[in-house]
Scaffold this active site. Structure first.
Site, PDB file in Angstrom:
ATOM      1  N   CYS A  59       0.826  -1.202   0.000  1.00  0.00           N
ATOM      2  CA  CYS A  59       0.000   0.000   0.000  1.00  0.00           C
ATOM      3  C   CYS A  59       0.865   1.259   0.000  1.00  0.00           C
ATOM      4  CB  CYS A  59      -0.920  -0.032   1.220  1.00  0.00           C
ATOM      5  SG  CYS A  59      -1.875   1.463   1.429  1.00  0.00           S
TER       6      CYS A  59
ATOM      7  N   CYS B 207      -0.340   4.040   2.238  1.00  0.00           N
ATOM      8  CA  CYS B 207      -0.072   3.891   3.667  1.00  0.00           C
ATOM      9  C   CYS B 207       1.405   4.155   3.973  1.00  0.00           C
ATOM     10  CB  CYS B 207      -0.387   2.474   4.148  1.00  0.00           C
ATOM     11  SG  CYS B 207      -1.869   1.775   3.459  1.00  0.00           S
ATOM     12  N   ASP B 208       2.302   3.679   3.115  1.00  0.00           N
ATOM     13  CA  ASP B 208       3.715   3.633   3.476  1.00  0.00           C
ATOM     14  C   ASP B 208       4.642   4.511   2.634  1.00  0.00           C
ATOM     15  OD1 ASP B 208       3.027   1.735   5.396  1.00  0.00           O
ATOM     16  OD2 ASP B 208       3.121   0.126   3.930  1.00  0.00           O
TER      17      ASP B 208
END
Ligand code: NDP
Length: 306
Positions: free
Chosen positions: A131, A134-135
């Site tokens: 993701c 997200c990261d």
């Protein structure tokens, strides 16, 4: 005893919650481990009707949840660990808790696929991710790779260019599967370098607990080379979250729930919506549409049976 329980809280589950709540069925939504579904892992959604300037995925999900709550939908944290669909009412276990429901709507979605490497498993969360949203932030100024050639990989790669120094897009063939518009965006972005006909055979260095390089094999000549970088994003597609229902519901050969006549499954009273039953369209709007269908089918079923 519940009238309607909905498994999953992505746009399919939340739309089903809005419709069943407005039909006075007092639905209970079990949010699941990936609460909010895949929209909560994206940034700008440009193709959901009604938002000419786009809308952030997590915001859209929050709005849908609030809308369901306005009409009385209830939400429960947790993940369903066991179901029994062999008799009615259906039973569900959420850890220690046990629930009974007259109708069940499954909207448990699909999860990101992995390459299956031992090093990938060890380094997930330590430089390996599924993701970018997200990261991606953790890779400011670093070199990263994205694996895959479809729209997921394209989207991840484009998003990562906001942070990363260079994004290598590693694809096993010499042609992307991604849509034309995404391919155009990829080729216009100078930070993205495709690496064709290549597969990742190992990720270094689990011993250090961080990503230092990927070992890549050329599919044409078999040559193996080492590419130093700091992050690897796996964007090779998704698999449906249907393990709980195996042997209890009809599924296709890759495990997506088979629906017919709207959102009906092979068990009367059990309905399926969203990516858990759709491997073709997989859009927020189609997931929402099928959530609406599942709710209306459940309502008709309950009216007839109870
Ligand atoms: P796809 O199945 O379309 O693409 C998966 C990609 O990963 C393919 O290029 C495939 O290679 C590659 N791949 C699969 N398994 C492996 C493996 N083990 N090792 C290396 N490479 C592998 O999945 P997506 O998730 O990209 O897209 C699914 C659907 O969702 C599509 O319809 C897509 O259009 C849609 N979507 C739309 C978005 C948008 O509109 N913004 C965003 C994301 C998805 P190969 O090509 O050789 O098969």
């Amino acid at each position: 005893m519940r009238n309607a329980v909905i498994i999953g809280s992505g746009c399919a589950g939340l739309t089903a919650a809005i419709y069943t709540a407005r039909a006075n069925l007092s639905p209970l939504v079990i949010r699941g481990v990936e609460a909010g579904g895949q929209l909560s892992l994206t940034t700008l959604v440009e193709n959901f009707p009604g938002f000419p300037k786009g809308v952030q995925g997590p915001e859209l999900i929050e709005l849908m949840k609030k809308q369901a709550e306005v009409f009385g939908a209830e939400f429960m944290e947790g993940d369903v660990t066991r179901v029994n669909l062999s008799r009615r009412p259906f039973t569900l276990e959420i850890g220690e808790q046990r629930l009974e429901t007259r109708a069940l709507i499954i909207a448990s979605g699909a999860s990101a696929k992995l390459l299956g490497l031992e090093s990938e498993r060890k380094l997930i969360g330590h430089g390996v991710s599924t993701c970018a949203t997200c990261d991606g932030y953790f890779f400011r100024g670093k070199d990263v790779a994205v694996v895959g050639g479809g729209d997921t990989a394209a989207e991840e790669a484009l998003f990562l260019t906001r942070f990363a120094n260079q994004v290598t897009l590693i694809h096993r063939r010499d042609q992307f599967r991604a849509s034309k518009i995404m391919q155009d965006r990829l080729s216009r972005n100078e930070k993205i370098k495709p690496l064709w006909n290549s597969v990742v055979v190992d990720i270094l260095d689990p011993g250090k607990g961080e990503v230092t390089a990927v070992k890549v094999q050329d599919t044409k000549n078999g040559a193996v080379s080492l590419k130093p970088l700091h992050g690897v994003f796996i964007g090779i597609g998704h698999s449906p979250n249907t393990a709980l229902f195996r042997g209890q519901l009809e599924m296709n050969e890759v495990g997506y729930i088979q629906t017919h006549e709207g959102a009906k499954t092979s068990v009367p009273g059990v309905f399926a919506a969203g990516d858990v039953q759709d491997h073709i369209y997989r859009q927020a709007i189609t997931a929402s549409g099928s959530g609406c269908m599942a709710a209306m089918d459940a309502e008709k079923f309950l009216e007839r049976e109870h």
